[in-house]
Design an enzyme around this catalytic site. Structure first.
Site, PDB file in Angstrom:
ATOM      1  CD  GLN A 187       3.174   3.848   3.343  1.00  0.00           C
ATOM      2  OE1 GLN A 187       2.711   4.604   1.880  1.00  0.00           O
ATOM      3  NE2 GLN A 187       3.798   3.743   3.672  1.00  0.00           N
ATOM      4  CG  HIS A 241       4.699  -1.899   5.310  1.00  0.00           C
ATOM      5  ND1 HIS A 241       4.221  -0.855   5.861  1.00  0.00           N
ATOM      6  CD2 HIS A 241       3.072  -1.841   5.476  1.00  0.00           C
ATOM      7  CE1 HIS A 241       2.690  -0.208   5.490  1.00  0.00           C
ATOM      8  NE2 HIS A 241       2.228  -1.228   5.229  1.00  0.00           N
ATOM      9  CG  ASN A 264      -2.401  -1.353   1.031  1.00  0.00           C
ATOM     10  OD1 ASN A 264      -2.617  -1.842   0.232  1.00  0.00           O
ATOM     11  ND2 ASN A 264      -1.835  -1.989   2.402  1.00  0.00           N
ATOM     12  CG  HIS A 288       0.012  -5.696   3.696  1.00  0.00           C
ATOM     13  ND1 HIS A 288      -0.531  -5.815   4.947  1.00  0.00           N
ATOM     14  CD2 HIS A 288       0.745  -4.085   3.438  1.00  0.00           C
ATOM     15  CE1 HIS A 288      -0.697  -4.687   5.595  1.00  0.00           C
ATOM     16  NE2 HIS A 288      -0.192  -3.762   4.977  1.00  0.00           N
TER      17      HIS A 288
HETATM   18  P1  5GP Z   1      -0.493  -0.266   5.572  1.00  0.00           P
HETATM   19  O1  5GP Z   1      -2.355  -0.089   6.149  1.00  0.00           O
HETATM   20  O2  5GP Z   1       0.275   0.786   6.092  1.00  0.00           O
HETATM   21  O3  5GP Z   1      -0.781  -1.120   4.369  1.00  0.00           O
HETATM   22  O4  5GP Z   1      -0.577  -1.765   6.839  1.00  0.00           O
HETATM   23  C1  5GP Z   1       0.126  -1.244   7.894  1.00  0.00           C
HETATM   24  C2  5GP Z   1      -0.258  -2.962   9.049  1.00  0.00           C
HETATM   25  O5  5GP Z   1       0.488  -2.300   9.994  1.00  0.00           O
HETATM   26  C3  5GP Z   1      -1.635  -3.303   9.872  1.00  0.00           C
HETATM   27  O6  5GP Z   1      -1.671  -4.297   8.809  1.00  0.00           O
HETATM   28  C4  5GP Z   1      -1.571  -3.022  10.922  1.00  0.00           C
HETATM   29  O7  5GP Z   1      -1.956  -4.275  10.995  1.00  0.00           O
HETATM   30  C5  5GP Z   1       0.085  -3.014  10.824  1.00  0.00           C
HETATM   31  N1  5GP Z   1       0.875  -3.110  12.219  1.00  0.00           N
HETATM   32  C6  5GP Z   1       0.132  -2.039  12.824  1.00  0.00           C
HETATM   33  N2  5GP Z   1       0.781  -1.152  14.103  1.00  0.00           N
HETATM   34  C7  5GP Z   1       1.597  -2.476  14.381  1.00  0.00           C
HETATM   35  C8  5GP Z   1       2.487  -3.544  15.064  1.00  0.00           C
HETATM   36  O8  5GP Z   1       2.773  -2.595  16.052  1.00  0.00           O
HETATM   37  N3  5GP Z   1       2.806  -4.723  14.864  1.00  0.00           N
HETATM   38  C9  5GP Z   1       2.676  -5.422  14.202  1.00  0.00           C
HETATM   39  N4  5GP Z   1       2.997  -6.744  13.898  1.00  0.00           N
HETATM   40  N5  5GP Z   1       1.917  -5.198  12.960  1.00  0.00           N
HETATM   41  C10 5GP Z   1       1.155  -3.562  13.024  1.00  0.00           C
END
Ligand code: 5GP
Ligand code: ZN
Length: 114
Positions: free
Chosen positions: A94, A100, A87, A102
């Site tokens: 994001q 990152h 994302n 996924h």
């Molecule tokens: P994004 O929405 O930025 O693509 O994804 C961020 C991801 O990080 C989300 O799926 C969320 O669940 C994960 N995430 C957020 N905070 C933490 C955390 O403290 N530890 C872990 N393991 N994952 C996290």
């Protein structure tokens, strides 16, 4: 970056369920899994998002992808595969500003995304 959540996970300041670590990459389970298998692969180098990646980051990005498929295979998903998602910024929804990847598997995933 001390104010970055994933940099703090890399430094050990915030705990995570690690799957893999080397000098360049870290993989750990997502705290809010969206599939039976859902983990993140991140570079230890702080890159805010894919749009900020530089040409010299290309090898690192490739290593992220290759490690992701190795780890997904180790999780029992080699035959059926899964989904590899980055994302990016606001339209990509994001939420953590450290690039990152996924990696999701273990169920049939819908397409297109909402
Ligand atoms: P994004 O929405 O930025 O693509 O994804 C961020 C991801 O990080 C989300 O799926 C969320 O669940 C994960 N995430 C957020 N905070 C933490 C955390 O403290 N530890 C872990 N393991 N994952 C996290
Ligand atoms: Zn960071």
């Amino acid at each position: 970056m001390s104010d970055c959540l994933f940099c703090r996970i890399i430094s050990g300041g915030i705990p995570s369920k690690k799957i893999y670590e080397d000098n360049e990459l870290l993989a750990f389970y997502d705290i809010s899994p969206q599939a039976p298998v859902h983990f993140l692969v991140i570079p230890k180098k702080h890159i805010s998002n894919l749009m900020e990646a530089a040409p010299e980051d290309a090898v690192l990005l490739g290593k992220m992808l290759h490690k992701a498929q190795e780890l997904l295979s180790e999780q029992g998903c080699a035959e059926k595969g899964g989904r590899f998602v980055i994302n990016c910024k606001s339209d990509g929804m994001q939420t953590v500003e450290h690039i990152h990847l996924h990696v999701l598997g273990g169920r049939s995933l819908g397409w297109p995304p909402g």
